[in-house]
Design an enzyme around this catalytic site. Sequence first.
Site, PDB file in Angstrom:
ATOM      1  CG  ASP A 325      69.609  73.198  35.894  1.00 32.66           C
ATOM      2  OD1 ASP A 325      70.769  73.027  34.998  1.00 32.66           O
ATOM      3  OD2 ASP A 325      69.001  73.754  36.860  1.00 32.66           O
ATOM      4  CD  GLU A 524      73.715  74.625  40.157  1.00 27.61           C
ATOM      5  OE1 GLU A 524      72.639  74.048  40.859  1.00 27.61           O
ATOM      6  OE2 GLU A 524      74.702  75.116  39.930  1.00 27.61           O
TER       7      GLU A 524
END
Length: 833
Positions: A325, A524
């Site tokens: 990521d 997020e």
Amino acid sequence: MMCVRTPSRAVARACLLLCLSVAQPALADPPGTAHPAIWPQYHYPPTTDAATEARIADLLRRMTLEEKVGQMVQGDINSTTPEDLRRYHLGAVLNGGNSGPGNNDKALAPEWLKLADAYWAASTDRSQGGVGIPVIWGTDAVHGHSNIIGATLFPHNIGLGATHDPALIERIGAATAEEIRATGIEWTFAPTVTVPQDYRWGRAYEGYSSDPALVSQFVGAMLRGLQGPPDGHNLIASGKVIASTKHFIGDGATTNGVDQGDAAIPETALRDIHGAPYGPAIEGGVATIMASFSSWQGVKMAGNHSLLTGVLKDRMNFGGFVVSDWNAHGQVEHCTNASCPETVLAGVDMVMAPDSWKDMVTSLIAQVRGGVIPMARIDEAVTRILRVKARLGLFDAGAPSTRPLAGQWALLGSPAHRAVAREAVRKSLVLLKNDGVLPLHGKARLLVAGDGADDIARAAGGWTISWQGTGLTRADFPGATSLWQGLKSAVEAAGGQAELAPDGHYTQRPDAAVVVFGERPYAEFQGDLKSLQLTPDLTAPWETMRRLRAQHIPVVAVMLTGRPLFVNPALNAADAFVVAWLPGSEGEGLADVLVGDAGGHPRFAMTGKLPTAWPRTARAADGVLFPFGYGLTWRDRTRDWTPLSEDPGVAPTGDARRWFANGQPASGWSLRVEAADGSGSTRVTTVPVDALGGRVHVTARDFAVQEGARRFAVDDGAATIALMPPAPLDLAREANGDVMLLLTVRVAAAPAHAALGATCNGTPCTANVPVVLPANDRWVRYGLPLKCLAAHGADVSRLGEAFRLSVEGTSDFTIGEVRLGNDAETLLPCPNP
């Protein structure tokens, strides 16, 4: 324990072994070590024929070390030019949530295809030597091709989980693939197959359900839609893309739902709950799997060899490649964003290094040459990447603009795709309460209220055009329909009337009212919560509901949310309550179900069921109000409703991203006026007030609400306006995520010099970034990247004064808001330190 002499040799030996085992216990594996033998095995359907294997082997033989390492690194398009690909041979690029062609995340679709062609041409250029392997482009198409203006926006995954309809999921995947391919992109970082267990987590809405069985049902369906058959090849020719299931593994299990946190759970729970969806993913032929930011038992996933290699590759037989990521490798122990051999040794094949890609290429090359990383590991990673590219059909596909579906702009937001999205909205709605007011009569006079009723960005949520889904206007959603527009259209089509009044103050008394409320967009960690409840500023529509009901007007509450939350006061205040989740661009789907025909009969069934339990209070540990799978149909009534307790069980908190708003610092924070030399400081608690011996005069001004701002009139000299939190702030995640410090200010008289900065807690460190704040007769929202503060000396992991505006010279300015975010109107440049 004491061992004694015994006449039996066998007993004596057993006694000795027991004594030794007590005195010197067997060494256990360290935390974070998986045991592959206890994990299930799967079959990975894609195969590579002998000719393709020979082609890959030949490429590998001819590639230089620089070319091989380049294939293993992925840069962001805001930090990577076509010339960079030509020189460094990068295997992939991506567009982060705020990235776009020309650094414009609102660039129109043709610009994306044009840039895709430029990257492809650079990557395949052999004029200066090299094998010229085509680049792939990855994007977060997590609820449709959601970075592109005009694309179809489907409900976020939690809403799709409420449909319990895998066949619908496959059609959504197919539509999304077509829209991605129209822009020349080949790879989506989807589907998210997390199994959230704590809905305080800011990414919980990216998961279909808290139930691993339901998530597992959807994985194969979405993969078939995106990629085609599990063993499919030449995906480009068939209008498909490669997918990436994420985030391996346990991202939905972190303690307290902290994004990028630690999953302190047993290996069996990791396997049985969070590993369950990876079986159908692997057997569905998923091309790539993304390693999680998070940790398991203290070990970051991007550096966990036992899971990435031992379990995923060797035991589960995953044959695609593993990608990390966004700069996640920098969180691995002993690593930085610029250097991390550990992540490659652990099993990551492609390192997502959006803005650190050049340093990663350089360090990886040096580490291979220095013997830190074996060449065999490099060859394995590159072989996996080349196999996926071969399966995609990339080697023979030509430039992106020449491929099937490329440039077919009519596919973006096409009527067929919008119809699928509208169906998904209908099927995702969950009815929690209905005393008989629903369905609404088509000929009724309808009032539509609430701050979310006519806001498409609010309905779409995060990962919409921008990373956080903020800073958007109605013009950014051509062809989309708000909830208000859908309700108005449905009522008028049946002979009724509709009025929009966000505050609920109508001009003509309605027969019924629909009040839309809920969360603001987030993504997020910016969506992490301390407790399962809305911030107080988002509950104002509840009073509108109470007022309307007191006038004997039936009230239908519609909640926009990415997760189940404590909303008992709203449930009590409404006659009917519908959870709409984050429905996306097709607001007519809500009206299809809520508004009946001219005779008052339902036009569509109410079928949605909760994909996870609904909490009784704002503390999940306090139990369940509505269980997983709950959802009323038109046959059900709740006329004997027993009022629910309106005690959340824990005090509500404000939005942690907002440091100053409504004229006040956030709870526990302090607003100070300080002398530049540290000789004096005044804490501002009430206004008007004079500070620094009368050199600074602080008064109230209006912004958003009455007296919602603070005006600072500074006589000749220097002064600093500072905000200090109750405890040091760790903003390392935010800085890595390109989050900005946002200052909304109105400048009547500009200072001669100004700087934005911060100080650290503990060991002294100060950042002061010179900025220009010109005089302006309007409010301006300025943004300064947190990375800039770090570059100028601030340790963003332990900020004391998190905001400092320092001015010199006579000046007059008014501060309306200070917060974190990504929706700056004016981006302040970051000068070299």
